[in-house]
Design a protein around this motif. Structure first.
Motif, PDB file in Angstrom:
ATOM      1  N   ARG A 130      -0.520   4.019  -9.472  1.00  0.00           N
ATOM      2  CA  ARG A 130       0.622   3.419  -8.477  1.00  0.00           C
ATOM      3  C   ARG A 130      -0.097   2.689  -7.538  1.00  0.00           C
ATOM      4  O   ARG A 130      -1.467   2.831  -7.184  1.00  0.00           O
ATOM      5  CB  ARG A 130       1.373   4.747  -7.821  1.00  0.00           C
ATOM      6  CG  ARG A 130       1.915   5.907  -8.629  1.00  0.00           C
ATOM      7  CD  ARG A 130       3.056   5.030  -9.431  1.00  0.00           C
ATOM      8  NE  ARG A 130       3.842   6.234 -10.153  1.00  0.00           N
ATOM      9  CZ  ARG A 130       3.841   6.598 -11.123  1.00  0.00           C
ATOM     10  NH1 ARG A 130       2.469   6.264 -11.716  1.00  0.00           N
ATOM     11  NH2 ARG A 130       4.495   7.808 -11.845  1.00  0.00           N
ATOM     12  N   ILE A 131       0.693   1.614  -7.047  1.00  0.00           N
ATOM     13  CA  ILE A 131       0.241   0.738  -6.032  1.00  0.00           C
ATOM     14  C   ILE A 131       1.290   0.514  -5.156  1.00  0.00           C
ATOM     15  O   ILE A 131       2.598   0.295  -5.702  1.00  0.00           O
ATOM     16  CB  ILE A 131      -0.419  -0.622  -6.552  1.00  0.00           C
ATOM     17  CG1 ILE A 131      -1.129  -1.059  -5.078  1.00  0.00           C
ATOM     18  CG2 ILE A 131       0.387  -1.362  -7.144  1.00  0.00           C
ATOM     19  CD1 ILE A 131      -1.848  -2.393  -5.608  1.00  0.00           C
ATOM     20  N   SER A 132       1.130   0.928  -3.673  1.00  0.00           N
ATOM     21  CA  SER A 132       2.502   0.899  -2.785  1.00  0.00           C
ATOM     22  C   SER A 132       2.876  -0.602  -2.582  1.00  0.00           C
ATOM     23  O   SER A 132       1.966  -1.521  -2.815  1.00  0.00           O
ATOM     24  CB  SER A 132       2.104   1.554  -1.604  1.00  0.00           C
ATOM     25  OG  SER A 132       1.039   1.038  -0.902  1.00  0.00           O
ATOM     26  N   THR A 133       3.892  -0.891  -2.061  1.00  0.00           N
ATOM     27  CA  THR A 133       4.102  -2.401  -1.868  1.00  0.00           C
ATOM     28  C   THR A 133       3.222  -3.048  -0.935  1.00  0.00           C
ATOM     29  O   THR A 133       2.748  -4.085  -0.871  1.00  0.00           O
ATOM     30  CB  THR A 133       5.716  -2.477  -1.322  1.00  0.00           C
ATOM     31  OG1 THR A 133       6.547  -1.807  -2.553  1.00  0.00           O
ATOM     32  CG2 THR A 133       6.047  -4.079  -1.179  1.00  0.00           C
ATOM     33  N   PRO A 134       3.280  -2.208   0.306  1.00  0.00           N
ATOM     34  CA  PRO A 134       2.328  -2.677   1.543  1.00  0.00           C
ATOM     35  C   PRO A 134       0.863  -2.941   1.035  1.00  0.00           C
ATOM     36  O   PRO A 134       0.247  -4.153   1.441  1.00  0.00           O
ATOM     37  CB  PRO A 134       2.185  -1.584   2.471  1.00  0.00           C
ATOM     38  CG  PRO A 134       3.344  -0.916   2.167  1.00  0.00           C
ATOM     39  CD  PRO A 134       3.710  -0.829   0.759  1.00  0.00           C
ATOM     40  N   LEU A 187      -0.103  -3.822  -2.170  1.00  0.00           N
ATOM     41  CA  LEU A 187      -0.203  -4.710  -3.042  1.00  0.00           C
ATOM     42  C   LEU A 187       0.032  -6.035  -2.073  1.00  0.00           C
ATOM     43  O   LEU A 187      -0.650  -7.224  -2.454  1.00  0.00           O
ATOM     44  CB  LEU A 187       1.055  -4.644  -4.097  1.00  0.00           C
ATOM     45  CG  LEU A 187       1.440  -5.788  -4.909  1.00  0.00           C
ATOM     46  CD1 LEU A 187       0.273  -5.934  -5.727  1.00  0.00           C
ATOM     47  CD2 LEU A 187       2.396  -5.482  -5.825  1.00  0.00           C
ATOM     48  N   LEU A 188       0.935  -6.180  -1.044  1.00  0.00           N
ATOM     49  CA  LEU A 188       1.015  -7.318  -0.346  1.00  0.00           C
ATOM     50  C   LEU A 188      -0.328  -7.591   0.330  1.00  0.00           C
ATOM     51  O   LEU A 188      -0.703  -8.887   0.553  1.00  0.00           O
ATOM     52  CB  LEU A 188       2.173  -6.931   0.930  1.00  0.00           C
ATOM     53  CG  LEU A 188       2.437  -8.124   1.682  1.00  0.00           C
ATOM     54  CD1 LEU A 188       2.858  -9.289   1.098  1.00  0.00           C
ATOM     55  CD2 LEU A 188       3.210  -7.781   2.740  1.00  0.00           C
ATOM     56  N   GLU A 189      -1.005  -6.691   0.921  1.00  0.00           N
ATOM     57  CA  GLU A 189      -2.242  -6.913   1.472  1.00  0.00           C
ATOM     58  C   GLU A 189      -3.328  -7.410   0.596  1.00  0.00           C
ATOM     59  O   GLU A 189      -4.148  -8.474   0.964  1.00  0.00           O
ATOM     60  CB  GLU A 189      -2.957  -5.658   2.024  1.00  0.00           C
ATOM     61  CG  GLU A 189      -4.233  -5.639   2.887  1.00  0.00           C
ATOM     62  CD  GLU A 189      -4.581  -4.286   3.095  1.00  0.00           C
ATOM     63  OE1 GLU A 189      -6.086  -4.375   3.446  1.00  0.00           O
ATOM     64  OE2 GLU A 189      -3.967  -3.336   3.086  1.00  0.00           O
ATOM     65  N   PHE A 196      -2.767 -15.475  -1.339  1.00  0.00           N
ATOM     66  CA  PHE A 196      -1.511 -15.753  -1.434  1.00  0.00           C
ATOM     67  C   PHE A 196      -0.562 -15.324  -0.101  1.00  0.00           C
ATOM     68  O   PHE A 196      -0.475 -14.189   0.123  1.00  0.00           O
ATOM     69  CB  PHE A 196      -0.599 -15.028  -2.893  1.00  0.00           C
ATOM     70  CG  PHE A 196      -1.460 -15.532  -3.884  1.00  0.00           C
ATOM     71  CD1 PHE A 196      -1.166 -16.778  -4.579  1.00  0.00           C
ATOM     72  CD2 PHE A 196      -2.806 -14.521  -4.624  1.00  0.00           C
ATOM     73  CE1 PHE A 196      -1.779 -16.984  -5.785  1.00  0.00           C
ATOM     74  CE2 PHE A 196      -3.336 -15.044  -5.801  1.00  0.00           C
ATOM     75  CZ  PHE A 196      -2.644 -16.340  -6.314  1.00  0.00           C
ATOM     76  N   GLN A 197      -0.040 -16.499   0.607  1.00  0.00           N
ATOM     77  CA  GLN A 197       0.763 -15.935   1.474  1.00  0.00           C
ATOM     78  C   GLN A 197       2.205 -15.783   1.225  1.00  0.00           C
ATOM     79  O   GLN A 197       3.174 -16.806   0.855  1.00  0.00           O
ATOM     80  CB  GLN A 197       0.784 -17.195   2.766  1.00  0.00           C
ATOM     81  CG  GLN A 197      -0.624 -17.641   3.064  1.00  0.00           C
ATOM     82  CD  GLN A 197      -1.462 -16.293   3.650  1.00  0.00           C
ATOM     83  OE1 GLN A 197      -0.736 -15.608   4.586  1.00  0.00           O
ATOM     84  NE2 GLN A 197      -2.791 -16.297   3.426  1.00  0.00           N
ATOM     85  N   ILE A 198       2.650 -14.418   1.014  1.00  0.00           N
ATOM     86  CA  ILE A 198       3.809 -13.906   0.856  1.00  0.00           C
ATOM     87  C   ILE A 198       4.456 -12.688   1.893  1.00  0.00           C
ATOM     88  O   ILE A 198       3.810 -12.224   2.342  1.00  0.00           O
ATOM     89  CB  ILE A 198       3.962 -13.655  -0.659  1.00  0.00           C
ATOM     90  CG1 ILE A 198       5.406 -13.308  -1.023  1.00  0.00           C
ATOM     91  CG2 ILE A 198       2.898 -12.510  -0.857  1.00  0.00           C
ATOM     92  CD1 ILE A 198       5.319 -12.931  -2.590  1.00  0.00           C
ATOM     93  N   SER A 208       9.799 -11.485  -0.303  1.00  0.00           N
ATOM     94  CA  SER A 208       9.773 -11.955  -1.318  1.00  0.00           C
ATOM     95  C   SER A 208       8.855 -11.166  -2.406  1.00  0.00           C
ATOM     96  O   SER A 208       9.090 -11.461  -3.576  1.00  0.00           O
ATOM     97  CB  SER A 208       8.840 -13.318  -1.144  1.00  0.00           C
ATOM     98  OG  SER A 208       9.636 -14.287   0.010  1.00  0.00           O
ATOM     99  N   LEU A 209       7.866 -10.313  -1.991  1.00  0.00           N
ATOM    100  CA  LEU A 209       7.138  -9.530  -2.905  1.00  0.00           C
ATOM    101  C   LEU A 209       8.218  -8.861  -3.591  1.00  0.00           C
ATOM    102  O   LEU A 209       8.047  -8.564  -5.126  1.00  0.00           O
ATOM    103  CB  LEU A 209       5.928  -8.834  -2.112  1.00  0.00           C
ATOM    104  CG  LEU A 209       5.213  -7.814  -2.948  1.00  0.00           C
ATOM    105  CD1 LEU A 209       4.596  -8.671  -4.266  1.00  0.00           C
ATOM    106  CD2 LEU A 209       4.337  -7.142  -2.015  1.00  0.00           C
ATOM    107  N   GLN A 210       9.092  -7.933  -3.006  1.00  0.00           N
ATOM    108  CA  GLN A 210      10.083  -7.087  -3.524  1.00  0.00           C
ATOM    109  C   GLN A 210      10.989  -7.754  -4.561  1.00  0.00           C
ATOM    110  O   GLN A 210      11.084  -7.388  -5.401  1.00  0.00           O
ATOM    111  CB  GLN A 210      10.709  -6.611  -2.378  1.00  0.00           C
ATOM    112  CG  GLN A 210       9.849  -5.566  -1.644  1.00  0.00           C
ATOM    113  CD  GLN A 210      10.604  -4.979  -0.311  1.00  0.00           C
ATOM    114  OE1 GLN A 210      11.669  -5.650  -0.044  1.00  0.00           O
ATOM    115  NE2 GLN A 210      10.277  -3.817  -0.055  1.00  0.00           N
ATOM    116  N   ARG A 211      11.229  -9.088  -4.353  1.00  0.00           N
ATOM    117  CA  ARG A 211      11.967  -9.815  -5.051  1.00  0.00           C
ATOM    118  C   ARG A 211      11.378 -10.221  -6.453  1.00  0.00           C
ATOM    119  O   ARG A 211      11.834 -10.294  -7.516  1.00  0.00           O
ATOM    120  CB  ARG A 211      12.747 -10.943  -4.127  1.00  0.00           C
ATOM    121  CG  ARG A 211      13.530 -12.067  -5.123  1.00  0.00           C
ATOM    122  CD  ARG A 211      14.134 -13.189  -4.437  1.00  0.00           C
ATOM    123  NE  ARG A 211      13.226 -14.110  -3.592  1.00  0.00           N
ATOM    124  CZ  ARG A 211      12.994 -14.002  -2.382  1.00  0.00           C
ATOM    125  NH1 ARG A 211      13.456 -13.244  -1.679  1.00  0.00           N
ATOM    126  NH2 ARG A 211      12.125 -14.680  -1.923  1.00  0.00           N
TER     127      ARG A 211
END
Length: 338
Positions: free
Chosen positions: A24-28, A30-32, A39-41, A45-48
């Motif tokens: 599993r990888i959490s949204t935070p 993955l964003l990091e 990638f500046q997001i 936007s990541l969730q979308r």
């Protein structure tokens, strides 16, 4: 056009970062990791991207039982990016052969799709005979390898996530010293696989000292609500180098002096015992004199004991006496049992 290319590269990176189940990888997190790769997001936007783009075309699932949500692919999902070539396939076959004697099945299972891809690629190459390579490649460990201690898949998942996300763990641990279960809140600092056992290095509660927890003795593990604490000035390489797993007997290296049999001398010429080693032929003998700077640890002493009559240890005197005492004890037991 550059914006489309940027989006495409971001999608490809996300495909590489999201693990297969049971990972599993959490949204935070993955964003990091996306930000680390340039990638500046933002989170929305990541969730979308995950929900409205990738999930429509790939077997992407979301574990929404607790926040932050965690993402993963179906266990059998294959995404060969880039495509596997023959040398890489052969390397993977050899890697599988080597690792399955060292790591528990749960850990090897994380790479099962890659290993399966490698074997399937080789199996399809019947025209040039390369399909036989998978049957001709084996890895043999040095010395007697014990069967790796097994542990549950959910334990590996919890430990991996805690290490990745800097999270504390609430565990039920079977203590070998008192032979009973104990409840701990651990702050993971590292992971080490040694021989056939995998160890989680962690601090406990508010203490600063690093302790070792064998994963196969962890009977239950869940992410804790307690904030994670990093160990002050902890360095994994220094921890290992200073003898944490080698049963260090002294802080300084020592000079090993021994006479070694011809076959052992050949082995040490090809695979030296240390960077500071010399072998000198003995007069009127096929044996050679070995001198090497080695750690003052139990592991080296055990290795010497395992060589039996192929080695005669001269220095250090403490090791010579230890080996002599062991030999006398073995002889005494043999005499008693005959």
């Amino acid at each position: 056009m550059s914006e489309i290319r940027e989006t495409l590269f971001r999608y490809l990176t996300m495909l590489q970062l999201i693990p297969r189940s049971p990972g599993r990888i959490s949204t935070p997190v993955l964003l990091e990791k996306l930000n680390e790769r340039g990638f500046q997001i933002d989170t929305r936007s990541l969730q979308r991207d995950l929900r409205d783009k990738l999930a429509l075309h790939f077997p992407l699932a979301c574990d929404d039982r607790s926040k932050p949500y965690r993402w993963y692919f179906d266990r059998d999902f294959h995404c060969n990016l880039p495509a596997l070539d023959v040398p890489s396939a052969l390397t993977l076959v050899l890697t599988e052969e080597y690792l399955k004697g060292l790591l528990p099945p749960v850990v090897i299972g994380q790479l099962a799709p890659q290993f399966r891809d490698a074997r399937q690629l080789l199996d399809r190459l019947e025209g040039n005979g390369l399909s036989q390579w998978a049957k001709r490649v084996r890895a043999i460990p040095n010395g007697k390898a014990l069967i790796p201690a097994p542990f549950k898949a959910e334990i590996w998942q919890a430990v991996s996530q805690a290490l990745l996300e800097n999270r504390a763990l609430d565990v039920t641990y079977l203590s070998r010293s008192v032979e009973q279960q104990r409840q701990y809140t651990l702050h993971p600092q590292g992971l080490v696989s040694r021989h056939s056992v995998t160890y989680l290095l962690a601090t406990v509660k508010d203490y600063e000292d690093i302790r070792q927890f064998a994963l196969h003795r962890i009977e239950n593990a869940v992410l804790s609500s307690t904030p994670w604490r990093g160990a002050v000035e902890f360095d994994l390489d220094d921890y290992i180098f200073n003898g944490a797993f080698g049963y260090l007997q002294g802080s300084d290296n020592i000079t090993l002096v021994a006479n070694v049999a011809p076959q052992l001398a050949w082995l040490l010429m090809e695979t030296p015992l240390s960077d500071q080693q010399t072998l000198t032929p003995l007069k009127a003998s096929e044996w050679q004199r070995l001198e090497a700077i080695v750690p003052n640890d139990q592991q080296t002493l055990w290795w010497l004991k395992g060589l039996g009559t192929n080695v005669e240890v001269l220095e250090p005197l403490a090791w010579k006496n230890d080996i002599l005492a062991t030999a006398r004890e073995i002889l005494s037991r043999l005499v008693q049992n005959t």
